[in-house]
Design a protein around this motif. Structure first.
Motif, PDB file in Angstrom:
ATOM      1  N   GLN A 169     -31.861  43.635  82.673  1.00 49.52           N
ATOM      2  CA  GLN A 169     -30.581  44.295  82.440  1.00 49.52           C
ATOM      3  C   GLN A 169     -30.868  45.581  81.663  1.00 49.52           C
ATOM      4  OE1 GLN A 169     -27.636  43.267  83.513  1.00 49.52           O
ATOM      5  NE2 GLN A 169     -28.025  41.149  84.115  1.00 49.52           N
ATOM      6  N   LYS A 170     -30.397  46.705  82.205  1.00 43.19           N
ATOM      7  CA  LYS A 170     -30.691  47.985  81.564  1.00 43.19           C
ATOM      8  C   LYS A 170     -29.617  49.010  81.897  1.00 43.19           C
ATOM      9  CE  LYS A 170     -34.364  51.486  81.234  1.00 43.19           C
ATOM     10  NZ  LYS A 170     -35.703  51.895  81.747  1.00 43.19           N
ATOM     11  N   GLY A 171     -29.001  49.582  80.854  1.00 45.96           N
ATOM     12  CA  GLY A 171     -28.057  50.682  81.044  1.00 45.96           C
ATOM     13  C   GLY A 171     -26.868  50.353  81.919  1.00 45.96           C
ATOM     14  N   GLY A 172     -26.362  49.129  81.864  1.00 42.15           N
ATOM     15  CA  GLY A 172     -25.216  48.762  82.682  1.00 42.15           C
ATOM     16  C   GLY A 172     -25.578  48.334  84.097  1.00 42.15           C
ATOM     17  N   PHE A 173     -26.868  48.096  84.350  1.00 38.41           N
ATOM     18  CA  PHE A 173     -27.325  47.657  85.668  1.00 38.41           C
ATOM     19  C   PHE A 173     -28.258  46.456  85.531  1.00 38.41           C
ATOM     20  CE2 PHE A 173     -26.458  52.168  86.276  1.00 38.41           C
ATOM     21  CZ  PHE A 173     -25.857  52.210  87.528  1.00 38.41           C
ATOM     22  N   LEU A 174     -28.293  45.636  86.579  1.00 34.99           N
ATOM     23  CA  LEU A 174     -29.401  44.708  86.785  1.00 34.99           C
ATOM     24  C   LEU A 174     -30.404  45.470  87.642  1.00 34.99           C
ATOM     25  CD1 LEU A 174     -30.876  41.980  86.869  1.00 34.99           C
ATOM     26  CD2 LEU A 174     -29.398  41.345  88.795  1.00 34.99           C
ATOM     27  N   VAL A 175     -31.608  45.674  87.095  1.00 32.46           N
ATOM     28  CA  VAL A 175     -32.594  46.545  87.739  1.00 32.46           C
ATOM     29  C   VAL A 175     -33.767  45.709  88.264  1.00 32.46           C
ATOM     30  CG1 VAL A 175     -34.105  48.538  87.486  1.00 32.46           C
ATOM     31  CG2 VAL A 175     -31.966  48.425  86.170  1.00 32.46           C
ATOM     32  N   TYR A 176     -33.978  45.767  89.582  1.00 32.76           N
ATOM     33  CA  TYR A 176     -35.163  45.185  90.209  1.00 32.76           C
ATOM     34  C   TYR A 176     -36.167  46.309  90.468  1.00 32.76           C
ATOM     35  CZ  TYR A 176     -32.493  40.935  91.275  1.00 32.76           C
ATOM     36  OH  TYR A 176     -31.746  39.789  91.187  1.00 32.76           O
ATOM     37  N   ARG A 177     -37.450  45.997  90.236  1.00 37.88           N
ATOM     38  CA  ARG A 177     -38.487  47.001  90.495  1.00 37.88           C
ATOM     39  C   ARG A 177     -39.694  46.346  91.153  1.00 37.88           C
ATOM     40  NH1 ARG A 177     -39.957  50.444  85.471  1.00 37.88           N
ATOM     41  NH2 ARG A 177     -37.935  51.364  86.030  1.00 37.88           N
ATOM     42  N   TRP A 178     -40.096  46.903  92.279  1.00 37.62           N
ATOM     43  CA  TRP A 178     -41.304  46.488  92.985  1.00 37.62           C
ATOM     44  C   TRP A 178     -42.296  47.651  92.940  1.00 37.62           C
ATOM     45  CZ3 TRP A 178     -36.370  45.733  94.805  1.00 37.62           C
ATOM     46  CH2 TRP A 178     -35.965  44.415  95.056  1.00 37.62           C
ATOM     47  N   THR A 179     -43.506  47.409  92.441  1.00 38.12           N
ATOM     48  CA  THR A 179     -44.517  48.465  92.331  1.00 38.12           C
ATOM     49  C   THR A 179     -45.790  48.028  93.048  1.00 38.12           C
ATOM     50  OG1 THR A 179     -43.621  49.123  90.173  1.00 38.12           O
ATOM     51  CG2 THR A 179     -45.830  49.910  90.736  1.00 38.12           C
TER      52      THR A 179
END
Length: 233
Positions: A169-179
């Motif tokens: 959870q970051k900045g009002g979003f649920l953030v998914y990240r694939w790298t």
């Protein structure tokens, strides 16, 4: 003469707003000391009584005001004006979706909410197509926090061992990240990345959701694409 004095006292009491504790102390001190031996004869004793009366009236006025304030409002014509009731807190509204392009060089992208989503759960799909191999790739999916949005997992069509994955959870979003891990390559073709999440009951709007994908070709040239979830794809 008595009527004029009463009128003056009433006017002074209505206009005066003294400190309650200070005025009580002054009245009590004056009563304890009694008449001063230096007080000259004449109308001054009457003024002293008048001053004490004004102080008492001021204290009473302050007391009435304090009682009214404790009741939650000011009295107006015998009615109490109720304090406003605070509205229920609403979910934080994330920032505006940035300007995005769905195609850059060999890379093309699209975002869509999965048709199997329901009133309690949803899946957002990110589709990438590349006509050249990619030596690096980071896909970031942002789900606006519209209420009760919590991760339930994620997946991608490319090999799991080739990517590091996070969800926060970051900045009002649920953030998914694939790298993409160093030394791995994304082959030519169409690939999918999906984020799954619970949300508050109801028909959730995806107006504030979006994703970005930043990549590099084998030549080192960087490309980036993105999309929102408000259009049919």
């Amino acid at each position: 003469m008595d009527d004029k004095l009463r009128e003056r006292l009433r006017t002074a009491a209505e206009a005066h707003r003294p400190d309650r504790e200070r005025m009580l102390a002054r009245v009590e001190r004056g009563m304890a000391e009694g008449p001063s031996a230096r007080t000259p004869p004449g109308p001054l004793p009457l003024l002293r009584v008048a001053g004490a009366t004004v102080a008492v009236c001021g204290v009473l006025a302050v007391g009435a005001y304090a009682v009214t304030s404790a009741g939650g409002g000011q009295t107006r014509g015998g009615q109490v004006a109720a304090s406003p009731v605070p509205s229920a807190s609403a979910p934080a509204v994330p920032g505006r979706v940035p300007e995005l392009r769905t195609e850059d060089g060999p890379l093309w992208a699209a975002g869509a909410v999965d048709p199997h989503s329901n009133a309690y759960w949803a899946q957002s799909n990110v589709t990438l197509r590349t006509t050249q191999p990619l030596s690096s790739l980071t896909v970031e999916l942002r789900i606006a926090q519209t209420g009760g949005v919590n991760t339930t997992g994620s997946w991608r069509s490319l090999p799991e061992r080739d990517f590091t994955v996070s969800a926060q959870q970051k900045g009002g979003f649920l953030v998914y990240r694939w790298t993409l891990k160093p030394g791995r390559t994304v082959p030519v073709g169409t690939h999918m990345f999906a984020g799954q999440y619970n949300h508050a009951e109801g028909d959730r709007r995806a107006d504030g959701d979006y994703f970005t994908a930043n990549a590099a070709r084998s030549t080192g040239q960087r490309v980036s694409v993105g999309d929102d979830f408000t259009s049919d794809h």
